[in-house]
Motif scaffolding. Structure first.
Motif, PDB file in Angstrom:
ATOM      1  N   ASP A 195     -12.669   2.386  -1.721  1.00  0.00           N
ATOM      2  CA  ASP A 195     -11.598   1.684  -2.426  1.00  0.00           C
ATOM      3  C   ASP A 195     -10.466   1.305  -1.471  1.00  0.00           C
ATOM      4  O   ASP A 195      -9.958   0.186  -1.497  1.00  0.00           O
ATOM      5  CB  ASP A 195     -11.045   2.534  -3.574  1.00  0.00           C
ATOM      6  CG  ASP A 195     -12.016   2.659  -4.733  1.00  0.00           C
ATOM      7  OD1 ASP A 195     -12.831   1.733  -4.946  1.00  0.00           O
ATOM      8  OD2 ASP A 195     -11.972   3.688  -5.436  1.00  0.00           O
ATOM      9  N   GLU A 196     -10.076   2.248  -0.626  1.00  0.00           N
ATOM     10  CA  GLU A 196      -9.020   1.975   0.348  1.00  0.00           C
ATOM     11  C   GLU A 196      -9.493   0.945   1.379  1.00  0.00           C
ATOM     12  O   GLU A 196      -8.729   0.088   1.816  1.00  0.00           O
ATOM     13  CB  GLU A 196      -8.603   3.270   1.045  1.00  0.00           C
ATOM     14  CG  GLU A 196      -7.390   3.110   1.926  1.00  0.00           C
ATOM     15  CD  GLU A 196      -6.953   4.416   2.582  1.00  0.00           C
ATOM     16  OE1 GLU A 196      -6.345   4.337   3.655  1.00  0.00           O
ATOM     17  OE2 GLU A 196      -7.245   5.497   2.033  1.00  0.00           O
ATOM     18  N   TYR A 197     -10.764   1.017   1.748  1.00  0.00           N
ATOM     19  CA  TYR A 197     -11.359   0.042   2.672  1.00  0.00           C
ATOM     20  C   TYR A 197     -11.227  -1.363   2.083  1.00  0.00           C
ATOM     21  O   TYR A 197     -10.753  -2.292   2.740  1.00  0.00           O
ATOM     22  CB  TYR A 197     -12.826   0.406   2.880  1.00  0.00           C
ATOM     23  CG  TYR A 197     -13.540  -0.164   4.089  1.00  0.00           C
ATOM     24  CD1 TYR A 197     -13.233  -1.400   4.647  1.00  0.00           C
ATOM     25  CD2 TYR A 197     -14.581   0.551   4.658  1.00  0.00           C
ATOM     26  CE1 TYR A 197     -13.926  -1.897   5.740  1.00  0.00           C
ATOM     27  CE2 TYR A 197     -15.284   0.068   5.753  1.00  0.00           C
ATOM     28  CZ  TYR A 197     -14.943  -1.162   6.289  1.00  0.00           C
ATOM     29  OH  TYR A 197     -15.633  -1.649   7.362  1.00  0.00           O
ATOM     30  N   ALA A 198     -11.629  -1.517   0.838  1.00  0.00           N
ATOM     31  CA  ALA A 198     -11.559  -2.824   0.179  1.00  0.00           C
ATOM     32  C   ALA A 198     -10.123  -3.327   0.101  1.00  0.00           C
ATOM     33  O   ALA A 198      -9.853  -4.507   0.338  1.00  0.00           O
ATOM     34  CB  ALA A 198     -12.156  -2.735  -1.229  1.00  0.00           C
ATOM     35  N   GLN A 199      -9.204  -2.434  -0.198  1.00  0.00           N
ATOM     36  CA  GLN A 199      -7.804  -2.824  -0.330  1.00  0.00           C
ATOM     37  C   GLN A 199      -7.206  -3.217   1.022  1.00  0.00           C
ATOM     38  O   GLN A 199      -6.362  -4.097   1.089  1.00  0.00           O
ATOM     39  CB  GLN A 199      -7.005  -1.669  -0.953  1.00  0.00           C
ATOM     40  CG  GLN A 199      -5.669  -2.064  -1.520  1.00  0.00           C
ATOM     41  CD  GLN A 199      -4.574  -2.172  -0.475  1.00  0.00           C
ATOM     42  OE1 GLN A 199      -4.570  -1.441   0.517  1.00  0.00           O
ATOM     43  NE2 GLN A 199      -3.659  -3.088  -0.673  1.00  0.00           N
ATOM     44  N   SER A 200      -7.688  -2.611   2.108  1.00  0.00           N
ATOM     45  CA  SER A 200      -7.110  -2.808   3.436  1.00  0.00           C
ATOM     46  C   SER A 200      -7.748  -3.919   4.257  1.00  0.00           C
ATOM     47  O   SER A 200      -7.155  -4.390   5.224  1.00  0.00           O
ATOM     48  CB  SER A 200      -7.241  -1.510   4.249  1.00  0.00           C
ATOM     49  OG  SER A 200      -6.650  -0.437   3.599  1.00  0.00           O
ATOM     50  N   LEU A 201      -8.961  -4.319   3.919  1.00  0.00           N
ATOM     51  CA  LEU A 201      -9.768  -5.146   4.810  1.00  0.00           C
ATOM     52  C   LEU A 201      -9.100  -6.442   5.248  1.00  0.00           C
ATOM     53  O   LEU A 201      -8.992  -6.720   6.441  1.00  0.00           O
ATOM     54  CB  LEU A 201     -11.127  -5.444   4.178  1.00  0.00           C
ATOM     55  CG  LEU A 201     -12.087  -6.249   5.048  1.00  0.00           C
ATOM     56  CD1 LEU A 201     -12.404  -5.512   6.347  1.00  0.00           C
ATOM     57  CD2 LEU A 201     -13.361  -6.557   4.269  1.00  0.00           C
ATOM     58  N   PHE A 202      -8.635  -7.262   4.337  1.00  0.00           N
ATOM     59  CA  PHE A 202      -8.105  -8.564   4.727  1.00  0.00           C
ATOM     60  C   PHE A 202      -6.761  -8.462   5.434  1.00  0.00           C
ATOM     61  O   PHE A 202      -6.472  -9.232   6.349  1.00  0.00           O
ATOM     62  CB  PHE A 202      -8.061  -9.524   3.540  1.00  0.00           C
ATOM     63  CG  PHE A 202      -9.446  -9.899   3.087  1.00  0.00           C
ATOM     64  CD1 PHE A 202     -10.386 -10.384   3.982  1.00  0.00           C
ATOM     65  CD2 PHE A 202      -9.827  -9.752   1.771  1.00  0.00           C
ATOM     66  CE1 PHE A 202     -11.670 -10.713   3.582  1.00  0.00           C
ATOM     67  CE2 PHE A 202     -11.109 -10.082   1.359  1.00  0.00           C
ATOM     68  CZ  PHE A 202     -12.027 -10.567   2.267  1.00  0.00           C
ATOM     69  N   GLU A 203      -5.939  -7.499   5.045  1.00  0.00           N
ATOM     70  CA  GLU A 203      -4.689  -7.288   5.786  1.00  0.00           C
ATOM     71  C   GLU A 203      -5.003  -6.806   7.195  1.00  0.00           C
ATOM     72  O   GLU A 203      -4.345  -7.195   8.165  1.00  0.00           O
ATOM     73  CB  GLU A 203      -3.778  -6.301   5.059  1.00  0.00           C
ATOM     74  CG  GLU A 203      -2.483  -6.003   5.798  1.00  0.00           C
ATOM     75  CD  GLU A 203      -1.651  -7.240   6.139  1.00  0.00           C
ATOM     76  OE1 GLU A 203      -0.953  -7.206   7.180  1.00  0.00           O
ATOM     77  OE2 GLU A 203      -1.686  -8.234   5.402  1.00  0.00           O
ATOM     78  N   PHE A 204      -6.033  -5.973   7.348  1.00  0.00           N
ATOM     79  CA  PHE A 204      -6.480  -5.535   8.670  1.00  0.00           C
ATOM     80  C   PHE A 204      -6.898  -6.745   9.508  1.00  0.00           C
ATOM     81  O   PHE A 204      -6.506  -6.873  10.667  1.00  0.00           O
ATOM     82  CB  PHE A 204      -7.645  -4.541   8.525  1.00  0.00           C
ATOM     83  CG  PHE A 204      -8.285  -4.161   9.815  1.00  0.00           C
ATOM     84  CD1 PHE A 204      -7.699  -3.227  10.659  1.00  0.00           C
ATOM     85  CD2 PHE A 204      -9.492  -4.735  10.204  1.00  0.00           C
ATOM     86  CE1 PHE A 204      -8.295  -2.881  11.870  1.00  0.00           C
ATOM     87  CE2 PHE A 204     -10.089  -4.390  11.398  1.00  0.00           C
ATOM     88  CZ  PHE A 204      -9.494  -3.454  12.234  1.00  0.00           C
ATOM     89  N   PHE A 205      -7.685  -7.653   8.934  1.00  0.00           N
ATOM     90  CA  PHE A 205      -8.088  -8.868   9.644  1.00  0.00           C
ATOM     91  C   PHE A 205      -6.861  -9.671  10.086  1.00  0.00           C
ATOM     92  O   PHE A 205      -6.780 -10.133  11.221  1.00  0.00           O
ATOM     93  CB  PHE A 205      -8.980  -9.748   8.769  1.00  0.00           C
ATOM     94  CG  PHE A 205     -10.414  -9.305   8.654  1.00  0.00           C
ATOM     95  CD1 PHE A 205     -10.967  -8.344   9.496  1.00  0.00           C
ATOM     96  CD2 PHE A 205     -11.233  -9.872   7.695  1.00  0.00           C
ATOM     97  CE1 PHE A 205     -12.295  -7.956   9.392  1.00  0.00           C
ATOM     98  CE2 PHE A 205     -12.570  -9.503   7.575  1.00  0.00           C
ATOM     99  CZ  PHE A 205     -13.102  -8.539   8.423  1.00  0.00           C
ATOM    100  N   ARG A 206      -5.897  -9.830   9.174  1.00  0.00           N
ATOM    101  CA  ARG A 206      -4.693 -10.592   9.516  1.00  0.00           C
ATOM    102  C   ARG A 206      -3.920  -9.920  10.656  1.00  0.00           C
ATOM    103  O   ARG A 206      -3.410 -10.594  11.550  1.00  0.00           O
ATOM    104  CB  ARG A 206      -3.805 -10.778   8.288  1.00  0.00           C
ATOM    105  CG  ARG A 206      -4.371 -11.789   7.295  1.00  0.00           C
ATOM    106  CD  ARG A 206      -3.375 -12.127   6.186  1.00  0.00           C
ATOM    107  NE  ARG A 206      -3.176 -11.039   5.257  1.00  0.00           N
ATOM    108  CZ  ARG A 206      -3.948 -10.785   4.197  1.00  0.00           C
ATOM    109  NH1 ARG A 206      -4.978 -11.560   3.933  1.00  0.00           N
ATOM    110  NH2 ARG A 206      -3.677  -9.786   3.390  1.00  0.00           N
ATOM    111  N   GLU A 207      -3.833  -8.591  10.623  1.00  0.00           N
ATOM    112  CA  GLU A 207      -3.132  -7.871  11.689  1.00  0.00           C
ATOM    113  C   GLU A 207      -3.869  -8.027  13.018  1.00  0.00           C
ATOM    114  O   GLU A 207      -3.238  -8.160  14.076  1.00  0.00           O
ATOM    115  CB  GLU A 207      -2.973  -6.390  11.330  1.00  0.00           C
ATOM    116  CG  GLU A 207      -2.212  -5.581  12.366  1.00  0.00           C
ATOM    117  CD  GLU A 207      -0.780  -6.065  12.616  1.00  0.00           C
ATOM    118  OE1 GLU A 207      -0.269  -5.806  13.729  1.00  0.00           O
ATOM    119  OE2 GLU A 207      -0.159  -6.682  11.725  1.00  0.00           O
ATOM    120  N   CYS A 208      -5.184  -8.045  12.993  1.00  0.00           N
ATOM    121  CA  CYS A 208      -5.959  -8.261  14.219  1.00  0.00           C
ATOM    122  C   CYS A 208      -5.647  -9.637  14.809  1.00  0.00           C
ATOM    123  O   CYS A 208      -5.500  -9.771  16.026  1.00  0.00           O
ATOM    124  CB  CYS A 208      -7.458  -8.131  13.941  1.00  0.00           C
ATOM    125  SG  CYS A 208      -7.991  -6.430  13.656  1.00  0.00           S
TER     126      CYS A 208
END
Length: 148
Positions: free
Chosen positions: A104-117
């Motif tokens: 659940d946390e993975y799903a919530q974080s994934l796209f923001e993680f991509f943007r931060e990368c």
């Protein structure tokens, strides 16, 4: 859209309910299991041109950062200016790491993680593979699309 990260992280589940058997066109925050508790005959549509024309996010490549995305299922990771997101911390030192506690946390974080990368200029992103049940099926769908 430029805004705050969404509550669920992954975009919506898309279901075509125009026929007797509802078909999931795009997996999302509502799992196939949850849909089947309401309509047991719900099926996942084949990934073909017909499904792509009926659902947003399937006709063209989406959900991809500018970096190369690799799905990681264990093993070695190239050390350096790469990034990692997953449940298990890799042994390799990397420029940016986001360890999540569950799918659940993975799903919530994934796209923001991509943007931060993208903001950090990361060239390679390793995304840990997860079990394809519940929200994990939607995570893996998005990772496969991003890794193309």
């Amino acid at each position: 859209l430029q805004g705050d990260p969404p509550e669920m992280g992954l975009e919506s589940t898309v279901v075509d309910s125009r026929t007797e058997t509802p078909y999931v066109l795009r997996l999302g925050a509502i799992s196939l299991y949850e849909l089947r508790t309401v309509v047991p005959s719900t099926e996942v549509a084949r990934n073909d041109d017909d499904a792509a024309t009926r659902s947003p996010g399937l006709r063209h490549k989406h959900y991809s950062p500018t970096a190369k995305v690799s799905i990681w299922s264990g093993g070695s990771i190239q050390e350096g200016s790469a990034a990692f997101i997953g449940i298990h911390k890799p042994d390799t030192p990397l420029a940016y790491v986001n360890i999540v506690s569950n799918a659940d946390e993975y799903a919530q974080s994934l796209f923001e993680f991509f943007r931060e990368c993208v903001r950090r200029g990361i060239q390679t992103i390793y995304c840990e593979e997860v079990e394809e049940s519940g929200i994990g099926a939607a995570i893996m769908d998005r990772l496969r699309r991003a890794a193309v």
